[in-house]
Scaffold this active site. Structure first.
Site, mmCIF file in Angstrom:
data_model
loop_
_atom_site.group_PDB
_atom_site.id
_atom_site.type_symbol
_atom_site.label_atom_id
_atom_site.label_comp_id
_atom_site.label_asym_id
_atom_site.label_seq_id
_atom_site.Cartn_x
_atom_site.Cartn_y
_atom_site.Cartn_z
ATOM 1 C CD GLU A 171 -2.834 -0.945 2.455
ATOM 2 O OE1 GLU A 171 -3.881 -0.314 2.322
ATOM 3 O OE2 GLU A 171 -2.448 -1.443 3.523
ATOM 4 C CG HIS B 137 -6.793 -8.599 4.528
ATOM 5 N ND1 HIS B 137 -8.075 -8.905 4.902
ATOM 6 C CD2 HIS B 137 -6.617 -7.289 4.839
ATOM 7 C CE1 HIS B 137 -8.637 -7.820 5.421
ATOM 8 N NE2 HIS B 137 -7.775 -6.844 5.403
HETATM 9 C C1 BG6 Z 1 -7.975 -3.195 5.924
HETATM 10 C C2 BG6 Z 1 -6.822 -2.689 6.754
HETATM 11 O O1 BG6 Z 1 -8.449 -4.404 6.429
HETATM 12 O O2 BG6 Z 1 -7.535 -3.396 4.595
HETATM 13 C C3 BG6 Z 1 -6.248 -1.411 6.175
HETATM 14 O O3 BG6 Z 1 -7.277 -2.449 8.081
HETATM 15 C C4 BG6 Z 1 -5.896 -1.608 4.721
HETATM 16 O O4 BG6 Z 1 -5.095 -1.003 6.898
HETATM 17 C C5 BG6 Z 1 -7.071 -2.221 3.969
HETATM 18 O O5 BG6 Z 1 -5.551 -0.341 4.187
HETATM 19 C C6 BG6 Z 1 -6.648 -2.593 2.565
HETATM 20 O O6 BG6 Z 1 -7.785 -2.995 1.859
HETATM 21 P P1 BG6 Z 1 -7.830 -2.899 0.278
HETATM 22 O O7 BG6 Z 1 -9.149 -3.477 -0.084
HETATM 23 O O8 BG6 Z 1 -7.666 -1.443 -0.059
HETATM 24 O O9 BG6 Z 1 -6.660 -3.693 -0.199
#
Ligand code: BG6
Length: 523
Positions: A250, A274
């Site tokens: 990210e 995740h």
């Molecule tokens: C969330 C986290 O579960 O997922 C965040 O708490 C993160 O920190 C986010 O930014 C990322 O999700 P995505 O869908 O943008 O990859």
């Protein structure tokens, strides 16, 4: 008509077994229900949940008899709540919000004010929901979405149960389901304790543990790609695969979530849930059917085969990092330790990389490299399955040298799949160049991919918990992760653990692969 004796109907070598993707996807009608969102003033409600409900309605996927009640501590009128939610839909919906549709949608929204720990509030809520049932034909069916701090999960579940808002699971005339956000516990013991508390008040199949990665189209496609295509399965093992790499990067920092991050850190935020979910889908065995439990059984088997590391292995195969100030997309950004609500001497990780081993027949000997971090150069979630090189007798010398093949699953952005292989460069020189075959969702299907929360809320209304984490998945993931967190906790950060914002983490992340003669695939 099918002729039983027809040669074409007989299975041939290489046919895929029937049973997984051959049934026609019969769409059932969603049952009437009320969705109560606890924490209705929070960010998640405005940015994700309400826009997801709006899009579900737009796609005709909400029940005809449906209302949503926002439950929060602040005083607010229904009208004020509706106006706020309309603004959020305009700002965050993936489809353009039309005034008449917005109006139709917000008429289904109501606001209920109470503290989370006040019995009278829950009794009043019960009466209020029963009145809505009568008026809107929602038939007593309830979904409670806990978009609140994890410390409230079991107190709210207890109050709901105590005040008659949770039904006996055996009563099939109506349903009550509870959706909880991650994290499920903060280590193995707290997850076990939380589960013990939750199951005092609900049956396991009334608990829907959300991991929004499972709602992403591209994550769901992992199973379809692997098990509906005969050409890949034969290669999906330690005979052909050299290593697997998963990156969840990210470019954003921790935004306004300093206190959350200080108590969680990157591993609890991204890896324990995740990333482990993605890993299990890429590497699990084929399930015997697409039922929720068949799929989840296979995921659990895989998660339980991940080798648990002892202290020396943790030091060798895992590393953490924290971002210093730097530049992301050309903009100067602050160090983690200077972020709002962060301890200036914080030892919390914003990056982690690990080498995992899966001790099962299929994957023995294949290293799995994972990394995730905040303030990396770009937002990308990508899985790369890297293959062994073919025997070097023909093309593995000097100018003929070929690159290893790899399958790349781009979970986001540019959702798609690429296969990297080698090709002869046209001409007399006999040169070889790696080329890619590319599939991109939006080019091919030509429509925007639904948001993960749309799919997950819809599935919960339908009573399908396939895309929600079962408790044993969370527990097995914690069994692997907890010793690593404990080991890190006993050590202080060293200067090598810090990385400049806008880079791919500390140097150690590259060394993890280089020490084994490999490198991260360029992203
Ligand atoms: C969330 C986290 O579960 O997922 C965040 O708490 C993160 O920190 C986010 O930014 C990322 O999700 P995505 O869908 O943008 O990859």
């Amino acid at each position: 008509m099918q002729d039983g004796n027809n040669e074409n109907s007989k299975p041939k070598a290489g046919d895929l077994p029937d049973g997984l993707f051959t049934e026609s996807g019969s769409e059932k009608t969603p049952p009437p229900c009320i969705l109560v969102i606890f924490g209705a003033s929070g960010d998640l409600t405005g940015k994700k949940l309400i826009p997801a409900l709006y899009n579900l309605m737009d796609d005709g996927l909400l029940p005809a008899n449906f209302v949503c009640v926002g439950f929060a501590r602040r005083e607010k009128t229904h009208e004020a709540f509706r106006a706020e939610m309309s603004e959020h839909i305009k700002n965050y919906s993936r489809t353009k919000a039309e005034e008449n549709e917005l109006q139709a949608f917000t008429e289904k929204l109501f606001y209920f004010q109470s503290d989370f720990d006040n019995d009278t509030g829950y009794q009043n809520l019960n009466t209020y929901l029963s009145d809505l049932d009568k008026k809107y034909g929602t038939m007593g069916n309830r979904i409670y979405y806990l978009s609140v701090q994890p410390t409230y999960f079991s107190p709210i579940a207890e109050k709901l149960q105590k005040n008659g808002l949770i039904y006996d699971d055996a009563d099939k005339s109506k349903f009550s389901r509870l959706i909880i956000e991650k994290p499920f516990g903060r280590d193995l013991n707290s997850a076990l304790d939380l589960q013990a508390e939750m199951t005092k008040n609900l049956a396991e199949n009334q608990i829907y543990r959300i991991d929004h990665y499972l709602g992403k189209e591209t994550v769901q496609n992992l199973l379809v790609f692997r098990f509906s295509n005969a050409i890949f399965e034969g290669l999906w093992n330690n005979r052909y695969v050299d290593n697997i790499q998963i990156t969840v990067g990210e470019s954003i920092g921790i935004e306004e979530r300093g206190d959350f991050y200080e108590s969680a850190g990157l591993v609890r935020d991204i890896i324990q849930n995740h990333l482990m979910q993605v890993l299990s889908l890429v590497t699990m065995e084929p399930p015997s059917s697409l039922s929720a439990d068949s799929i989840r059984d296979e995921k659990v088997k895989l998660l339980s085969a991940i080798r648990h590391y002892k202290d020396e292995e943790i030091d060798k195969y895992t590393l953490r990092g924290q971002y210093k100030e730097g530049f992301v997309n050309g903009e100067k950004v602050a160090a983690y330790r200077s972020e709002n609500k962060v301890n200036p001497e914080s030892n919390v990780e914003t990056f982690a990389a690990m080498r995992l081993s899966i001790d099962n027949w299929r994957w023995a000997g294949v290293p799995i490299y994972i990394r995730a971090g905040k303030r990396l150069p770009k937002r990308t979630t990508e899985i790369c399955v890297m293959f062994k090189k073919p025997p070097g007798v023909l093309f593995n010398k000097n100018e003929h040298e070929s690159a290893p093949n790899c399958f790349i699953f781009r979970i986001q952005p540019n959702e798609g799949i690429s296969i990297a292989c080698n090709s002869k460069v046209p001409g007399t020189a006999n040169l070889i160049q790696p080329v890619t075959m590319d599939f991109q969702y939006d080019n091919f299907f030509g429509k925007s991919v639904p948001e993960a929360y749309e799919r997950l809320i819809h599935d919960c209304i339908m009573g399908d918990n396939t895309l929600f984490a079962r408790v044993d998945e969370a527990i097995h993931s914690w069994r692997f992760i907890t010793p690593i967190l404990e080991r890190w906790n006993s050590q202080k950060f060293t200067p090598e653990d810090f990385y400049n914002a806008g880079t791919w983490g500390p140097k150690g992340a590259d060394m993890l692969l280089q020490s084994e003669g490999r490198k991260w695939k360029m992203i």
